[in-house]
Design a protein around this motif. Sequence first.
Motif, mmCIF file in Angstrom:
data_model
loop_
_atom_site.group_PDB
_atom_site.id
_atom_site.type_symbol
_atom_site.label_atom_id
_atom_site.label_comp_id
_atom_site.label_asym_id
_atom_site.label_seq_id
_atom_site.Cartn_x
_atom_site.Cartn_y
_atom_site.Cartn_z
ATOM 1 N N ILE A 92 4.559 -15.858 1.303
ATOM 2 C CA ILE A 92 5.331 -14.988 2.189
ATOM 3 C C ILE A 92 6.752 -14.808 1.669
ATOM 4 N N LEU A 129 -14.719 -14.726 -5.064
ATOM 5 C CA LEU A 129 -14.685 -14.928 -3.616
ATOM 6 C C LEU A 129 -15.999 -15.527 -3.135
ATOM 7 N N LEU A 139 -8.926 -19.729 -0.292
ATOM 8 C CA LEU A 139 -8.593 -18.307 -0.159
ATOM 9 C C LEU A 139 -7.427 -17.947 -1.084
ATOM 10 N N ILE A 195 -10.040 -3.781 -4.362
ATOM 11 C CA ILE A 195 -9.478 -3.906 -5.703
ATOM 12 C C ILE A 195 -9.207 -2.539 -6.302
ATOM 13 N N PHE A 225 -2.459 -14.671 -4.123
ATOM 14 C CA PHE A 225 -2.514 -13.209 -4.184
ATOM 15 C C PHE A 225 -1.330 -12.657 -4.949
ATOM 16 N N LEU A 226 -0.170 -13.151 -4.625
ATOM 17 C CA LEU A 226 1.035 -12.656 -5.299
ATOM 18 C C LEU A 226 0.937 -12.925 -6.800
ATOM 19 N N LEU A 252 -10.134 -7.834 -11.980
ATOM 20 C CA LEU A 252 -10.258 -7.521 -10.568
ATOM 21 C C LEU A 252 -11.703 -7.629 -10.104
ATOM 22 N N ALA A 287 -12.714 -11.092 -9.792
ATOM 23 C CA ALA A 287 -12.074 -11.724 -8.627
ATOM 24 C C ALA A 287 -12.957 -11.552 -7.395
ATOM 25 N N VAL A 288 -13.693 -10.453 -7.342
ATOM 26 C CA VAL A 288 -14.616 -10.275 -6.219
ATOM 27 C C VAL A 288 -15.741 -11.300 -6.287
ATOM 28 N N TYR A 305 -1.405 -10.462 -8.229
ATOM 29 C CA TYR A 305 -0.735 -9.161 -8.201
ATOM 30 C C TYR A 305 0.198 -9.027 -9.399
ATOM 31 N N LYS A 306 0.956 -10.076 -9.644
ATOM 32 C CA LYS A 306 1.911 -10.008 -10.747
ATOM 33 C C LYS A 306 1.204 -9.889 -12.094
ATOM 34 N N LEU A 341 -13.792 -6.290 -0.066
ATOM 35 C CA LEU A 341 -12.895 -6.736 -1.129
ATOM 36 C C LEU A 341 -13.122 -5.922 -2.393
ATOM 37 N N TRP A 370 11.774 -7.074 1.262
ATOM 38 C CA TRP A 370 11.000 -8.282 1.525
ATOM 39 C C TRP A 370 10.915 -9.112 0.246
ATOM 40 N N LEU A 381 -0.936 -0.059 -8.063
ATOM 41 C CA LEU A 381 -0.139 -0.468 -9.218
ATOM 42 C C LEU A 381 0.136 0.708 -10.141
ATOM 43 N N PHE A 395 -1.812 -8.656 -12.750
ATOM 44 C CA PHE A 395 -2.405 -7.337 -12.945
ATOM 45 C C PHE A 395 -1.319 -6.284 -13.107
ATOM 46 N N ALA A 396 -0.226 -6.463 -12.396
ATOM 47 C CA ALA A 396 0.886 -5.520 -12.542
ATOM 48 C C ALA A 396 1.396 -5.549 -13.978
ATOM 49 N N ILE A 409 -6.445 -13.977 -1.790
ATOM 50 C CA ILE A 409 -6.385 -13.223 -0.544
ATOM 51 C C ILE A 409 -4.952 -13.278 -0.019
ATOM 52 N N PRO A 410 -4.332 -12.131 0.296
ATOM 53 C CA PRO A 410 -2.985 -12.171 0.844
ATOM 54 C C PRO A 410 -2.998 -12.733 2.259
ATOM 55 N N PRO A 411 -1.893 -13.245 2.748
ATOM 56 C CA PRO A 411 -0.570 -13.294 2.148
ATOM 57 C C PRO A 411 -0.293 -14.618 1.440
ATOM 58 N N PHE A 455 3.899 2.060 -11.104
ATOM 59 C CA PHE A 455 4.491 2.132 -12.431
ATOM 60 C C PHE A 455 4.711 3.558 -12.925
#
Lengths: 496, 502
Positions: free
Chosen positions: B481, B438, B389, A178, B400-401, B431, B434-435, B404-405, A174, A72, A185, B407-408, B394-396, A189
């Motif tokens: 998406i 919201l 949102l 988290i 969100f992405l 994180l 982030a709550v 995600y990146k 939520l 995806w 994650l 934090f990754a 919030i995904p999608p 990793f």
Amino acid sequence: MEFPYLSSLIFVPIFGMVVVMLLPKENHKAIRWTATIISLVPMLVTFWLTWDYFVNFSGSAAMAYQEGPYSWIPSLNVQYFLGVDGISVPMLFLTGLLSTLSLLGSFGITNRVKEYFAFFLLLEAGMMGVFVALDFFLFYVFWEIMLVPMYFLIGVWGGPRKEYAAIKFFLYTLFGSIFMLVSILILYFTSEPHTLNMMTLIETCPTLSHSLQMVCFIFFFISFAIKVPVWPFHTWLPDAHVEAPTAVSVILAGVLLKMGTYAMLRVSWPMFPDALRTLSFWIAILGVIAIIYGALVSMAQKDLKKLVAYSSVSHMGYCMLALAAFSSVTAIAGCMFQMVSHGLITGALFLLVGVLYDRAHTREIAAFGGIGAKLPVYSGIMIFFSMAALGLPGMSGFVSEFMIFVGAFGALSKVLVGISVLGVVLGAAYMLRMVQRIFLGEFDMAKWGGLTEINFREIVTVAPLMVLTVAIGVYPAPLSNLMRATLENLVTLMAR
Amino acid sequence: MEFQLPEYNLRMMLPEIFLFLWALVVFLFDLLSRRRRESAVGYLTLLGLLICGGLLATTGYGRGFGKMFFSDPMALFFKIIFLGSAFMAVGSSFGIIKQKIVNHRGEYFGLILLSTVGMMFLASSQELLSLWIGLELTTIPLFVLAAFFKDDKLSVEAGVKYFVFGAFSSALLLYGFSFLYGMSGTTEIVAMKMNLAALFIANGSLGVVPLVAMVMIIAGLGFKLSLPPFHQWAPDVYEGSPTPIAAFLSVGSKAAGLVAFAKIFVNGLWAFWGAEMAPNDWGYLTGILACAAMIYGNVVAIRQTNIKRMLAYSSIAQAGYIMIGMVAVNEWGLEAVAFYVFAYMFANMGAFAIVAIVEDKTGSCQIGTYRGLSQSSPGLAACMAVFLLSLAGIPPLAGFLAKYKVFAAAISLAGRSQDYTWLYWLAGVGLLTAVFSLYYYANIIKQMYFSAEESPYRIKPNPPAVAVVAIGLIGVVLFGIYAEPILQFVKDIPAATGVIPR
């Protein structure tokens, strides 16, 4: 390529949502029927899947109807990967059934009908997605997507404190999510090569160091426990349940709570067996606290819906107790039975509370009395489900509780199981007290003389639940055969 | 010594040159056309931005002016962001132009273009001085734009405040640069990196001077990025300036600051980030600022009643999230920063566009104005909900992405060595906050949707504003998406800027 059954479960409701949004706003009838009829498709697909899985796949623990893994988002190694096994099929069945019944039960909504049904279908898509996703990213996406329609459904169509209840639900969940995201994650990793595929991670995760397992396990646990909800994370539940419109309460109790326990069985239990062994005693303690605390608090409730809501805390406590006894197939099977049976019974109870509330505009237990004389059919059904909830033999609640106790007695501290059996007595106490105060006793003709009997549509919404409750209660073998291979495999995975 | 003229290679600079000339055309057009058609000059500006985008696409990679002007993937990507945010800011300005600005339409649009030229120039410069000039060219037109409602006290206050803070921060920045120049003997970033490394190897330490330089530069750029404690100007300026300008400030100008930061620190001084360089490393300091931004921005935003102020605090918090990616100097970090800004552009510009639309109709930016909007203007309310949102992650949706990146990136670096485990805490703070975030985003949704009464305002937005909202919506949903092409593009950025994976 085979027909993508599992994708259809997700995308048909989304398609339905789009269709509903295109309908004219004023035509309530068309909107209601379109949404309900479209939701029949995923329902029938889940029925067919259950049957087909039972016949063809229940002998092995492998994932059936796999779709993917298709790439995806390749640069993040995210895959579109779906599949079902013996623990997801019953949940899909429950989701399909309860969604359609709840939509049918929502015909009483007259305010902003179009948005309501559109959000409801989106919710259904999210729920289905959680139960079929086998990729962590995908799983997380569905887990979160669901919160949005839920927030709107509680916030727009809820009771007097709807805004508070809606945001509390949203923030609470939520907050849990988290922790899940961090764990995902970390797992991503630490895995080599990096992957988000749950099936691969189940294979590789037990080799992680004990401390890392503990961290990930606890993080996942917090996230899932909020959803279940396990004491002390349960405080969002009574608010959300009481303020939510009837059909949404049904979905909350019937499906959303199960996501927590489902996710534990799918993710954290098989992935971190070391951590599970270390912590299982404390999980059992939490389960026992939930059972006793939920029952005691239920007993003190004046509001009928709140009573049912707290009884959910108690009933989900049994699931936690069973999950703590992870070495016993019987206990885990009992947990699955309890999830299904609680979905059926509590779903029906919420529907029935809604029926009464629509007519009487109050849910205060003390306001009623002797309703049984005026509404014999309604009272009969309500008493039936109350008995089912307190675990009367011959109904599904008894089967599940029995299995949990038998399994847990062998695997856990006998004192703990002994205490939790008290929960059954307490359960009988609050349910019978409620039945007595509402349906028996003196009837106030002046006050409740105008109450009308449950109508045909409402009977249709609860009848399937009645049939299934009795069917599972009398003949549980098909359900347990359907799950057996998967559960046995799970138990061996957890024993690693 | 033979002196050689550097190769100019003007072609590399074509988009910037074009946009600069187009700004002059816009000034002149407004003057010559005698303001007969109120929207014409706006459309002309949009056209210019589109052509500039086309030129950018055909320019390709390369360098000009010796080693001063680079066109690399990072420059290209951020130029797309600058042009995009300028386009969306101009598109949402038509209502204000019609109602409030009568005599200076050409100036308004022309200055936006000039500021964009500055940003683009900045994104391409590989040298401290031209970088600083680019930053000045970015901010000076914005001082004027912030104070564009000359009769409005708040707007004038915004302009003055922004000017004072901006001038002060530029001075700090320049002072910091002078230290770096003094130590390395060059203003070219790559050469500076080499010289400093040679100096470090020769002496075994660099003393305290780099620390002073870094503190100065972080403070100077901190103003641009509105990182606490250098954020004080942001809410007042956002509140007072015209709404599209506030949007442009929050996305374009912030992205410019980020590019400068990435060039100086991640590219130029990346070797200084690490335990072996303590106490001269910039990682801790930036991490602390990021934490402060996330906590302060998100907590204070909860209390706001004016939506522009709320979005100002939210943008402070968002800068904090972006800085997490900046601190995580590995192959994920800069990618995450670039993608985050990209996703943030769509959501934030879209949200501001709706604020502008509502303000045009109601004249108010109070959050209470949004009560019941979902019933009188369902489409607008739905878009606003999606933008919020996305900002909440919030995904999608794309937001969100992006989170995600980011934090990754932090978690992947944290897992690699004991020295970086504190990045777990940074990600944890991100994180958790982030709550919180919201809560205030959902508060707007609550106003729009949960109220039983219908909003008295029936809003008919003008076509360019609708287009802006549509672009935002498509960006937020599509890149949530299907983000693969963008993610592939940003993958080239760290390599091009010389970041070696840790």
